[in-house]
Design a protein around this motif. Structure first.
Motif, PDB file in Angstrom:
ATOM      1  N   SER A 221      71.598  -2.584  25.693  1.00  0.00           N
ATOM      2  CA  SER A 221      72.918  -3.187  25.834  1.00  0.00           C
ATOM      3  C   SER A 221      72.878  -4.206  26.970  1.00  0.00           C
ATOM      4  N   SER A 223      74.793  -6.867  29.572  1.00  0.00           N
ATOM      5  CA  SER A 223      76.053  -7.155  30.248  1.00  0.00           C
ATOM      6  C   SER A 223      75.896  -8.363  31.135  1.00  0.00           C
ATOM      7  N   SER A 233      80.515  -6.651  29.086  1.00  0.00           N
ATOM      8  CA  SER A 233      79.585  -6.414  27.990  1.00  0.00           C
ATOM      9  C   SER A 233      79.402  -7.662  27.136  1.00  0.00           C
ATOM     10  N   SER A 235      76.769  -7.417  24.501  1.00  0.00           N
ATOM     11  CA  SER A 235      76.206  -6.941  23.240  1.00  0.00           C
ATOM     12  C   SER A 235      76.264  -5.428  23.189  1.00  0.00           C
ATOM     13  N   PRO A 236      76.306  -4.877  21.987  1.00  0.00           N
ATOM     14  CA  PRO A 236      76.189  -3.421  21.857  1.00  0.00           C
ATOM     15  C   PRO A 236      74.742  -3.007  22.081  1.00  0.00           C
ATOM     16  N   PRO A 237      74.486  -1.736  22.274  1.00  0.00           N
ATOM     17  CA  PRO A 237      73.091  -1.288  22.426  1.00  0.00           C
ATOM     18  C   PRO A 237      72.332  -1.423  21.115  1.00  0.00           C
TER      19      PRO A 237
END
Length: 373
Positions: A221, A223, A233, A235-237
């Motif tokens: 992820s 940040s 944030s 991006s998602p993981p």
């Protein structure tokens, strides 16, 4: 009707030259711009020497000794025709300006000084004769202005803003410590500070991307560290779960052609300690900024990624003397200060890993010929 011939570059209006000069981000670009003619030269000031800026002292409560930020630069250098036995030659160099006009050459992968140079390496690098392109900047924290060694427990350091026109008194320095925690120092602060984070650490890498300071955690992820030193944030993981077994062992960020890539390193499970786990595979992901998600990159095209101890960067195969792209150069973090670096290359085409033996690597220390094995 009279034909309109070509106008000389020196006829560009001063306001246009100033606008162009404001968009130059590297010292080498400024020097080349100023070398065009007198009107270009007078439009922007000469860049200062790194030796006059670095190392600069950072306040700290550490009783051991003073703490200093040092900077070095990776360049791609191309020789003119006729200066090499095989025509033009291309090299990758990491240089550090120890004092105005004097440079020392460092290993691309670490802070070790280069004691051997190939016999065809030029004695003088003239920026008017050689094509020199700045690839990236590398920063390290050292005790005693470089005489006391690297600060132990600091994995990665970046400075932002990081361009030729930025003043030191406007910059901030960011780092990841040995526990994966984020820290920063803003010019004028009396000491380092840690960024408040609910995770309490777990960050693998930090990089400057699209004029933003970005960090990646152990789950992939990413940040952004904003101007208030908070985390936003991006991006998602890549992986879910609460342990590293859901992904690779280590994640590094690489900026290539304006895109942000994440390189996930997988290691053999033969030992517990990090320094004794040889790499067995890589997975590469590109950040889709429009949708804010990761896409696995099956190929790097003509680019080669270099995963170094204190920085990571991408280089086009054209800058590697015709060498192959679509590969990752790296070292295993197993050597001591006095031992030789073992450089390996991972091919995304067939997912093979090959060693570059020490003698071969010295012979092509900065020049990568056709093929990489």
């Amino acid at each position: 009707m009279e034909g309109t011939g070509k106008r000389p570059w020196s006829d560009l209006p001063p306001e246009i030259l100033s606008m162009i000069g404001d968009r130059l981000h590297t010292r080498m670009d400024v020097l080349r711009f100023r070398g065009v003619c007198s009107s270009f030269r007078s439009s922007i000031p000469r860049p200062g020497h790194d030796a006059s800026r670095f190392p600069f002292r950072i306040p700290t409560n550490t009783p051991r000794s003073a703490l200093f930020l040092r900077a070095s630069t990776v360049y791609a250098v191309e020789t003119p025709d006729g200066t090499a036995s095989s025509g033009r030659a291309r090299w990758l160099l990491k240089l550090e300006e120890s004092e105005p006009g004097r440079m020392r050459i460092l290993s691309l992968f670490s802070r070790q000084r280069i004691a051997y140079l190939p016999h065809e390496f030029p004695e003088v690098l003239d920026s008017l004769q050689f094509r020199i392109v700045e690839i990236c900047r590398e920063y390290t924290l050292e005790y005693g202005g470089g005489t006391g060694g690297l600060v132990q427990g600091v994995r990665k350091v970046v400075m932002h803003p990081d361009c030729v026109g930025s003043d030191v008194d406007r910059c901030s320095v960011y780092f990841i410590d040995g526990k994966g925690r984020l820290g920063y120092w803003r010019y004028g602060d009396e000491n380092w500070s840690h960024i408040d984070d609910s995770q309490g650490g777990g960050y693998d890498d930090i990089a400057v991307y699209d004029s933003r300071v970005c960090v990646v955690d152990q789950f992939g992820s990413v940040s952004e560290i904003d101007s208030s030193f908070g985390l936003q944030s991006l991006s998602p993981p890549i992986y879910s779960g609460n342990h590293r077994g859901s992904g690779g062992f280590w994640k590094q960020l690489v900026v290539s052609s304006g895109d942000l890539y994440l390189v996930d390193r997988y290691t053999e499970s033969i030992a517990y300690t990090e320094k004794t786990r040889p790499t067995c595979d890589f997975r590469v992901y590109r950040l889709d900024r429009q949708w804010g998600r990761w896409e696995e990159a099956r190929s790097l095209g003509d680019s080669a990624f270099f995963l170094c101890k204190h920085c990571s960067f991408a280089v086009s195969a054209l800058e590697l003397g015709g060498g192959n792209g679509n590969c990752i150069y790296y070292t295993e973090d197993t050597y001591s200060h006095y031992s030789m670096e073992i450089v390996k290359v991972f091919s995304l085409a067939d997912r093979s890993i090959k060693w570059l033996m020490y003698s071969d690597w010295c012979a092509r220390l900065f020049q990568l010929p056709n093929g990489h094995a």
